[in-house]
Write a protein that holds these residues in place. Structure first.
Motif, mmCIF file in Angstrom:
data_model
loop_
_atom_site.group_PDB
_atom_site.id
_atom_site.type_symbol
_atom_site.label_atom_id
_atom_site.label_comp_id
_atom_site.label_asym_id
_atom_site.label_seq_id
_atom_site.Cartn_x
_atom_site.Cartn_y
_atom_site.Cartn_z
ATOM 1 N N GLU A 1 10.650 -3.434 2.207
ATOM 2 C CA GLU A 1 9.503 -2.898 1.473
ATOM 3 C C GLU A 1 9.615 -3.238 -0.003
ATOM 4 O O GLU A 1 10.676 -3.096 -0.596
ATOM 5 C CB GLU A 1 9.433 -1.375 1.660
ATOM 6 C CG GLU A 1 9.352 -0.928 3.120
ATOM 7 C CD GLU A 1 8.068 -1.359 3.809
ATOM 8 O OE1 GLU A 1 7.048 -1.536 3.101
ATOM 9 O OE2 GLU A 1 8.081 -1.545 5.038
ATOM 10 N N LYS A 2 8.507 -3.670 -0.579
ATOM 11 C CA LYS A 2 8.531 -4.063 -2.003
ATOM 12 C C LYS A 2 8.168 -2.894 -2.905
ATOM 13 O O LYS A 2 8.734 -2.714 -3.967
ATOM 14 C CB LYS A 2 7.542 -5.208 -2.238
ATOM 15 C CG LYS A 2 8.013 -6.507 -1.614
ATOM 16 C CD LYS A 2 7.726 -7.703 -2.528
ATOM 17 C CE LYS A 2 8.346 -8.983 -2.007
ATOM 18 N NZ LYS A 2 7.471 -9.695 -1.070
ATOM 19 N N ASP A 3 7.170 -2.119 -2.476
ATOM 20 C CA ASP A 3 6.658 -1.044 -3.323
ATOM 21 C C ASP A 3 6.789 0.261 -2.533
ATOM 22 O O ASP A 3 5.976 0.552 -1.656
ATOM 23 C CB ASP A 3 5.203 -1.355 -3.680
ATOM 24 C CG ASP A 3 4.528 -0.213 -4.422
ATOM 25 O OD1 ASP A 3 5.140 0.870 -4.552
ATOM 26 O OD2 ASP A 3 3.377 -0.405 -4.855
ATOM 27 N N LEU A 4 7.846 1.008 -2.816
ATOM 28 C CA LEU A 4 8.158 2.176 -1.986
ATOM 29 C C LEU A 4 7.040 3.207 -1.998
ATOM 30 O O LEU A 4 6.800 3.893 -1.007
ATOM 31 C CB LEU A 4 9.465 2.823 -2.456
ATOM 32 C CG LEU A 4 10.737 1.997 -2.222
ATOM 33 C CD1 LEU A 4 11.933 2.673 -2.880
ATOM 34 C CD2 LEU A 4 10.995 1.808 -0.731
ATOM 35 N N SER A 5 6.335 3.327 -3.123
ATOM 36 C CA SER A 5 5.269 4.308 -3.192
ATOM 37 C C SER A 5 4.141 3.951 -2.216
ATOM 38 O O SER A 5 3.639 4.815 -1.485
ATOM 39 C CB SER A 5 4.754 4.408 -4.629
ATOM 40 O OG SER A 5 3.759 5.398 -4.706
ATOM 41 N N SER A 6 3.767 2.673 -2.149
ATOM 42 C CA SER A 6 2.734 2.245 -1.188
ATOM 43 C C SER A 6 3.236 2.410 0.240
ATOM 44 O O SER A 6 2.471 2.788 1.138
ATOM 45 C CB SER A 6 2.378 0.775 -1.378
ATOM 46 O OG SER A 6 2.076 0.523 -2.696
ATOM 47 N N THR A 7 4.506 2.104 0.452
ATOM 48 C CA THR A 7 5.079 2.273 1.793
ATOM 49 C C THR A 7 4.935 3.717 2.244
ATOM 50 O O THR A 7 4.486 3.990 3.366
ATOM 51 C CB THR A 7 6.585 1.914 1.773
ATOM 52 O OG1 THR A 7 6.719 0.602 1.269
ATOM 53 C CG2 THR A 7 7.188 2.012 3.162
ATOM 54 N N ASN B 1 4.079 10.745 -3.834
ATOM 55 C CA ASN B 1 3.378 10.936 -2.559
ATOM 56 C C ASN B 1 3.497 12.356 -2.017
ATOM 57 O O ASN B 1 3.194 12.605 -0.851
ATOM 58 C CB ASN B 1 3.928 9.956 -1.514
ATOM 59 C CG ASN B 1 3.387 8.566 -1.720
ATOM 60 O OD1 ASN B 1 2.269 8.271 -1.321
ATOM 61 N ND2 ASN B 1 4.148 7.722 -2.388
ATOM 62 N N LYS C 1 15.408 5.230 -6.852
ATOM 63 C CA LYS C 1 13.977 4.920 -6.894
ATOM 64 C C LYS C 1 13.199 5.614 -5.769
ATOM 65 O O LYS C 1 11.989 5.786 -5.863
ATOM 66 C CB LYS C 1 13.764 3.399 -6.765
ATOM 67 C CG LYS C 1 14.364 2.601 -7.902
ATOM 68 C CD LYS C 1 13.598 2.825 -9.204
ATOM 69 C CE LYS C 1 14.288 2.169 -10.388
ATOM 70 N NZ LYS C 1 13.837 2.712 -11.669
ATOM 71 N N TYR D 1 13.858 0.161 4.459
ATOM 72 C CA TYR D 1 13.501 0.086 3.039
ATOM 73 C C TYR D 1 13.750 -1.299 2.447
ATOM 74 O O TYR D 1 13.135 -1.685 1.455
ATOM 75 C CB TYR D 1 14.231 1.165 2.223
ATOM 76 C CG TYR D 1 15.716 0.938 2.071
ATOM 77 C CD1 TYR D 1 16.231 0.210 1.006
ATOM 78 C CD2 TYR D 1 16.614 1.452 3.008
ATOM 79 C CE1 TYR D 1 17.586 -0.006 0.869
ATOM 80 C CE2 TYR D 1 17.977 1.239 2.887
ATOM 81 C CZ TYR D 1 18.464 0.507 1.815
ATOM 82 O OH TYR D 1 19.802 0.295 1.690
ATOM 83 N N GLU E 1 11.617 8.861 -6.865
ATOM 84 C CA GLU E 1 10.422 8.573 -7.676
ATOM 85 C C GLU E 1 9.198 8.351 -6.802
ATOM 86 O O GLU E 1 8.124 8.902 -7.054
ATOM 87 C CB GLU E 1 10.659 7.256 -8.429
ATOM 88 C CG GLU E 1 10.921 7.377 -9.882
ATOM 89 C CD GLU E 1 11.054 5.987 -10.484
ATOM 90 O OE1 GLU E 1 12.220 5.539 -10.581
ATOM 91 O OE2 GLU E 1 10.040 5.367 -10.841
ATOM 92 N N ALA E 2 9.367 7.516 -5.771
ATOM 93 C CA ALA E 2 8.243 7.174 -4.887
ATOM 94 C C ALA E 2 7.801 8.392 -4.076
ATOM 95 O O ALA E 2 6.612 8.571 -3.802
ATOM 96 C CB ALA E 2 8.652 6.035 -3.961
#
Lengths: 349, 349
Positions: free
Chosen positions: B212-218, B245, B237, B209, B240-241
């Motif tokens: 990774e910059k954007d956990l939702s995209s990851t 998903n 956070k 993690y 949230e991500a």
């Protein structure tokens, strides 16, 4: 036979709180004749259900579409659809005939051309007013009933908190909870509504959130022994404050997040340390998932409460297609009490 | 007979990430004789379990005390207590005799003077190493087992995401899920741990993690078909991500919130619109609630997996009382892999 048919559209996608000017009442010409043996059915609409969830379908990116294939986006310029009660005026389908009263997902229009798949069921107006099937005996009633009894699994004497307590669902949850033997406090947005909840609906207590500065302290005042069940219809900061005041094994049922629908910045944060140590369960739900197994029980129990007069029905009815925009906007500015409906005709006959 | 007894204390309450200097190893004099017929039992401790939840007991206001009467605060200067394995060296209680191996809630000390109520059960070292009863066959194992099977109610083929995947609980959840037939992705904090999860533990995939910059995209990359089950041990956070998903009817089991334990600003926000439309259930839980009904099944199933070698045990053992502070601090800076234990003696005999 051609008639002039009024219907309501959004002019453009709506991303924040809706305004009346976002809507437009348009007119089309509609042929009331249908081919024998076709599936075409023409319904003259009597009552339109006005529901906050529709705002999610009006956004350019609808968060609901991702999850619910049935919840298609509302397209600017095209007639909005939703729960409506009408009377069949012409039918090419042998299961329906002229004069049948029907509940379905129809356009917000004077007349809707529909298929059998859009009709949920035929209605009978002999015992209860037709409008009950949009509220207390409809989707909102089911939401209150399954959310409270099936998701929250209440026990007598438990402490129940209801937000948006004067809304269609909140009014019913509070009454179900009182009839079941719980202690019930509601939260609403005006002094008059507070009085109404306590004096007319028998809530044990109620408060106006607009007069409170620190919601967590407010809840501690109303629930010195903690909250067992939270029926959440608003989301945002209120959920945060509830989690802080919840008892162990507390349950949160979430059927709506009105605060977040029109302002995503209002999302609340979730204190997981409390969620873990208090073993809290938070469940999002949609009442339609429970139709097959729970609808008949819901109808039986609720009809009985209506017959005995133990359950009070609160309806907020506007008249005419032109009142649809203000009726919808009113859901988000606190002006409605109970089930919001637009009546399209003077007389059901 | 008097002995010198080392024990570990906190010097003061700890509000944020713990440091070794927050702890102190002290020494007292202890009499190893007990009165016949008294409930006094003296245990020579062999293994101390090092668990992240203890940080919540070290705060000046412990969020857990409010909810769990059993979770008393740890008092600065007094011996810390927690799950420990030891051997009885003297007993005034007829149910325990010298030489018995016991698991209980004892002080972080060389010797503990305990009562029968502090002893959870006697242990047998003939089949499995004693340390397993602090990890895979202990509280962490139960947490993974009931959290995954009882709370998440998995189905074969479902997509499972595990945070803190290299921690005691995460390692076991991931393996249970793989053995059950799920697709499993873990998230951890270093490249080496990613490799370890994939190559040694059979996770389908894993990521770091911190890269990774954007956990939702990851998560969208690792779960193109969405997440069905999230076993959350970190909070913040990441939750949230995950919600963004998640698939419909997704389930989140939360047994820990390591990110939030040491920094309350790391609380994540909860997107309720997604929670409602996707009908997501979020449950906080504590494994001890499930002991009565699920412990024997858990032991049977897990022991069988250990016998067949299908379940891998990962332990991270430090030696000596002086290593306790660094062992505990390591839980919060990503330095441990698997069950963290401090061994107090060279030899169990």
């Amino acid at each position: 036979m051609e008639v002039s048919n009024k219907y309501v559209v959004i002019k453009h996608h709506i991303e924040e709180a809706p305004k009346e000017s976002d809507f437009e009442v348009k007119t089309e010409s509609l042929n009331l004749l249908v081919d024998e043996g076709s599936d075409d059915i023409i319904v003259k609409n009597l009552y339109i259900s006005i529901d906050p969830f529709q705002i999610n379908r009006m956004k350019s990116f609808s968060p609901s579409q991702d999850a619910l294939s049935s919840s298609t986006a509302i397209i600017p310029g095209k007639a909005i659809d939703g729960p409506v009660i009408g009377k069949v005026v012409a039918s090419g389908n042998s299961k329906f005939e002229k004069g049948d009263l029907v509940l379905g997902v129809f356009t917000w229009a004077e007349y809707s051309l529909v298929k059998e798949t859009s009709i949920l069921r035929k209605l009978d107006s002999s015992e209860f007013p037709l409008t009950y099937h949009l509220g207390v005996l409809g989707y909102g009633g089911m939401t209150a009933y399954v959310g409270f009894f099936e998701l929250c699994k209440p026990e007598r004497g438990e402490k129940v908190f209801v937000s948006t307590a004067c809304g269609n669902v909140g009014i019913l949850v509070g009454q179900y909870a009182k009839l079941f033997g719980c202690y019930v406090v509601g939260c609403t947005g005006s002094h008059n509504k507070v009085v109404f909840l306590k004096e007319k609906l028998g809530f044990d207590d109620a408060f106006n959130y607009k007069e409170e500065k620190d919601l967590s302290s407010t809840l501690k005042r109303y629930f010195p022994e903690g909250i067992d069940i939270y029926f959440d219809n608003v989301g945002g900061k209120m959920l945060e404050a509830v989690i802080a005041n919840m008892n162990t094994f507390g349950r949160v049922a979430i059927c709506g997040a009105t605060a977040e629908y029109t302002d995503l910045r209002k999302t609340g944060s979730l204190d997981l340390v409390n969620v873990i140590y208090k073993r809290i369960t938070i469940k999002g739900f949609i009442a339609t998932d429970f139709m097959i197994h729970h609808f008949s029980n819901f109808m039986k129990k609720t009809s009985n409460y209506l017959r005995t007069g133990e359950l009070k029905v609160i309806e907020d009815i506007s008249l005419g297609m032109e009142s649809v925009p203000s009726a919808f906007v009113g859901l988000f500015n606190g002006s409605n009490v109970g089930k919001k409906i637009v009546r399209l005709v003077e007389d059901e006959e």
